[in-house]
Write a protein that holds these residues in place. Structure first.
Motif, PDB file in Angstrom:
ATOM      1  N   MET A   1       0.850  -1.169   0.000  1.00 46.23           N
ATOM      2  CA  MET A   1       0.000   0.000   0.000  1.00 46.23           C
ATOM      3  C   MET A   1       0.897   1.234   0.000  1.00 46.23           C
ATOM      4  O   MET A   1       1.822   1.326   0.790  1.00 46.23           O
ATOM      5  N   SER A   2       0.613   2.160  -0.876  1.00 44.91           N
ATOM      6  CA  SER A   2       1.459   3.349  -0.958  1.00 44.91           C
ATOM      7  C   SER A   2       1.196   4.260   0.238  1.00 44.91           C
ATOM      8  O   SER A   2       0.175   4.143   0.921  1.00 44.91           O
ATOM      9  N   GLY A   3       2.116   5.176   0.460  1.00 42.37           N
ATOM     10  CA  GLY A   3       1.985   6.089   1.595  1.00 42.37           C
ATOM     11  C   GLY A   3       0.754   6.970   1.508  1.00 42.37           C
ATOM     12  O   GLY A   3       0.115   7.273   2.514  1.00 42.37           O
ATOM     13  N   ARG A   4       0.420   7.385   0.293  1.00 50.07           N
ATOM     14  CA  ARG A   4      -0.739   8.261   0.115  1.00 50.07           C
ATOM     15  C   ARG A   4      -2.038   7.522   0.468  1.00 50.07           C
ATOM     16  O   ARG A   4      -2.900   8.064   1.151  1.00 50.07           O
ATOM     17  N   VAL A   5      -2.158   6.285   0.020  1.00 50.23           N
ATOM     18  CA  VAL A   5      -3.355   5.493   0.323  1.00 50.23           C
ATOM     19  C   VAL A   5      -3.431   5.197   1.814  1.00 50.23           C
ATOM     20  O   VAL A   5      -4.501   5.269   2.419  1.00 50.23           O
ATOM     21  N   ALA A   6      -2.290   4.885   2.422  1.00 48.88           N
ATOM     22  CA  ALA A   6      -2.272   4.597   3.855  1.00 48.88           C
ATOM     23  C   ALA A   6      -2.717   5.810   4.668  1.00 48.88           C
ATOM     24  O   ALA A   6      -3.447   5.672   5.656  1.00 48.88           O
ATOM     25  N   ARG A   7      -2.306   7.012   4.252  1.00 47.27           N
ATOM     26  CA  ARG A   7      -2.743   8.215   4.974  1.00 47.27           C
ATOM     27  C   ARG A   7      -4.242   8.429   4.831  1.00 47.27           C
ATOM     28  O   ARG A   7      -4.912   8.807   5.799  1.00 47.27           O
TER      29      ARG A   7
END
Length: 119
Positions: free
Chosen positions: A1-7
């Motif tokens: 999961m990318s950082g943007r999606v995780a945020r």
């Protein structure tokens, strides 16, 4: 999961939790909500303390950071000198400067020797 999606997922979970707790607290009453919030606060504080201690111990285990290798070649001692000339403004000594602008240009040079006589 990318950082943007995780945020985004983390933010959505926090928003749902806040809304859910707000609805729950309004339905159970102020006294019970206050007691439950105190208990939740204690556990959050303990979790924060545990994470801080873990971070401190993990940082000590890794030791001091190793120095980054220098990109410049070590050529021994350096001695910078300026001899002669007329300098208008600051003088910069260094290596590999690009596009340095320190302000105004020097005053114009005189046309020739001054031949006027005062009298």
């Amino acid at each position: 999961m990318s950082g943007r999606v995780a945020r985004w997922v983390g933010g959505a979970l926090v928003a749902v939790a806040v809304i859910g707790l707000g609805v729950y607290f309004t339905t159970v009453g102020l006294d019970k909500a206050d007691k439950l919030a105190s208990v939740i606060g204690v556990f959050i504080g303990l979790a924060g303390l545990a994470l801080a201690i873990y971070g401190l111990l993990a940082d000590r285990r890794t030791g001091p950071p190793s120095p980054r290798p220098s990109t410049a070649q070590d050529t021994g001692s350096v001695r910078n000198e300026i001899h002669g000339g007329t300098h208008y403004g600051p003088v910069i000594q260094g290596r590999d400067f690009r596009q340095v602008n320190l302000g105004s240009s020097p005053p114009p040079a005189p046309d020739g020797p001054d031949t006027s006589t005062e009298g």
